[in-house]
Write an enzyme that holds these catalytic residues in place. Structure first.
Site, PDB file in Angstrom:
ATOM      1  N   TYR A   1     -33.208   0.471  65.639  1.00 34.13           N
ATOM      2  CA  TYR A   1     -33.935   0.348  66.902  1.00 34.13           C
ATOM      3  C   TYR A   1     -34.865  -0.859  66.919  1.00 34.13           C
ATOM      4  CZ  TYR A   1     -36.308   2.160  71.103  1.00 34.13           C
ATOM      5  OH  TYR A   1     -36.794   2.342  72.372  1.00 34.13           O
TER       6      TYR A   1
ATOM      7  N   SER B   1     -30.125   4.818  61.349  1.00 31.86           N
ATOM      8  CA  SER B   1     -31.071   5.103  62.415  1.00 31.86           C
ATOM      9  C   SER B   1     -30.383   4.891  63.770  1.00 31.86           C
ATOM     10  CB  SER B   1     -32.328   4.241  62.256  1.00 31.86           C
ATOM     11  OG  SER B   1     -33.347   4.698  63.107  1.00 31.86           O
ATOM     12  N   GLN B   2     -30.889   3.994  64.629  1.00 32.27           N
ATOM     13  CA  GLN B   2     -30.163   3.722  65.874  1.00 32.27           C
ATOM     14  C   GLN B   2     -28.734   3.284  65.562  1.00 32.27           C
ATOM     15  OE1 GLN B   2     -31.301   1.260  69.727  1.00 32.27           O
ATOM     16  NE2 GLN B   2     -30.569  -0.130  68.144  1.00 32.27           N
TER      17      GLN B   2
ATOM     18  N   ASP C   1     -38.157  12.969  56.890  1.00 30.41           N
ATOM     19  CA  ASP C   1     -38.007  11.958  57.942  1.00 30.41           C
ATOM     20  C   ASP C   1     -38.613  12.463  59.252  1.00 30.41           C
ATOM     21  OD1 ASP C   1     -37.215   9.989  59.707  1.00 30.41           O
ATOM     22  OD2 ASP C   1     -35.124   9.974  59.058  1.00 30.41           O
TER      23      ASP C   1
ATOM     24  N   HIS D   1     -37.667   8.182  56.536  1.00 30.46           N
ATOM     25  CA  HIS D   1     -36.660   7.382  57.236  1.00 30.46           C
ATOM     26  C   HIS D   1     -36.114   6.259  56.356  1.00 30.46           C
ATOM     27  CE1 HIS D   1     -34.548   6.825  60.911  1.00 30.46           C
ATOM     28  NE2 HIS D   1     -34.961   5.589  61.101  1.00 30.46           N
TER      29      HIS D   1
END
Length: 329
Positions: free
Chosen positions: A92, A188-189, A274, A303
């Site tokens: 992100y 993640s993203q 996370d 994360h």
């Protein structure tokens, strides 16, 4: 951050009911079909000769509705035959940056196609692709989670997910790439995008889906204060009557719904501490995933679970599947 979500034994069986619109498949079928009809040949321009052990290409390809999207293609200069390619999606706020940021897969002998994320690239790594759906939508800081959220066809991630599918086609166009051995990867993203692209395209031979974002939106918005999910809560705290429409739009991109349609062998990862992508949201997608799957659990990580050792877990996973480059004499 200490453990804050469900215990691991509960996470392993957590399979919430999916909230899916009736036209989910028709929505995505028409979206992808329209963009495939607008396809034009990808352009690969040699770049960064200072990376002497690599061949590096500045890529421009046709994304959503034929709009230009940037990327990189990295190839090991010494290679035997056509290479399996890892199509990689970015976390992100980040953009494609410079090729020196993306050396791992090429160092392991793979072709690596990195897709720039439209409109992003002003947070931690710069990007070069505007979100052409809107005027003045060059790369910006965060806020993408609610861009166009009141209308599914205008929603930001409809365009991004379509770009991701089109990137798979673009990667196959280079003659050094083996079109039958495409792997999708991201964290993640990027993990959320890889998950969606796995289902929407359906032709990859493996996917590496690390600490995926964009999954199980309602629970994520309710249990974490961290960005980016906090953008949803902030939006609804002001637009108080829009909750139903917001979560309807999000249901079209929710990784839980895409996971139920994905058949590609996949390796997931999760950090039990996370707070950005809470473990229950990752396991919700993982437990609904329809293909063969494995998950690496990092109990003491947040994360950052997708970093360091997980990089080698991905490479080992592909080796176990037999998706490896030919040896170079």
């Amino acid at each position: 951050m200490s453990l804050f979500d469900m215990p691991l034994d509960e996470l392993r069986v957590y399979r919430p009911e999916r909230d899916e619109p009736e036209d989910f498949e028709a929505f995505w079928d028409s979206t992808i079909r329209e963009s495939r009809a607008a396809h034009w040949a990808a352009r690969f321009e040699p770049a960064h000769p200072e990376l002497r052990s690599l061949e590096t290409f500045d890529v421009t390809f046709a994304g959503f509705e034929g709009q230009p999207v940037k990327g990189w293609l990295l190839l090991p200069r010494r290679r035997a035959g056509r290479l399996p390619v890892v199509v990689e999606y970015i976390g992100y706020g980040g953009g494609r940056g410079l090729p020196s940021f993306w050396l791992t897969w090429a160092a392991a002998g793979y072709a690596n196609f990195i897709m720039d994320t439209r409109g992003q690239g002003s947070a931690w790594v710069p990007g070069d692709t505007a979100d052409h759906d809107e005027v003045g939508s060059e790369p910006q800081v965060a806020g993408f989670l609610t861009r166009g959220i009141m209308e599914p066809r205008r929603y930001f991630y409809r365009r991004v997910f379509t770009d991701a599918v089109m990137a798979i086609s673009a990667a196959r166009e280079h003659p050094a790439v083996d079109p039958e051995r495409v792997v999708l990867a991201g964290g993640s993203q990027g993990g959320g995008i890889a998950l969606a692209a796995t289902a929407l395209d359906g032709t990859a031979v493996a996917s590496c889906i690390d600490v995926p974002f964009l999954c199980h939106f309602r629970r994520a918005s309710e249990i974490t204060d961290d960005a980016p999910y906090s953008e949803i809560r902030s939006y609804l705290s002001v637009h108080r009557s829009r909750s139903e429409q917001v979560f309807r739009t999000l249901s079209y991109v929710d990784g839980v719904n895409h996971a139920a349609r994905a058949r590609t062998p996949a390796l997931f990862s999760v950090g039990l501490m996370d707070t950005v992508c809470p473990p229950s949201t990752v396991f919700a997608a993982y437990n609904h995933y329809a293909g063969s799957k494995e998950i690496t659990v990092w109990p003491w990580n947040g994360h950052d679970a997708a970093t360091v050792q997980q990089v080698h877990e991905r490479i080992d996973y592909l080796a176990r599947l037999g998706i490896v480059p030919a040896d170079v004499d």
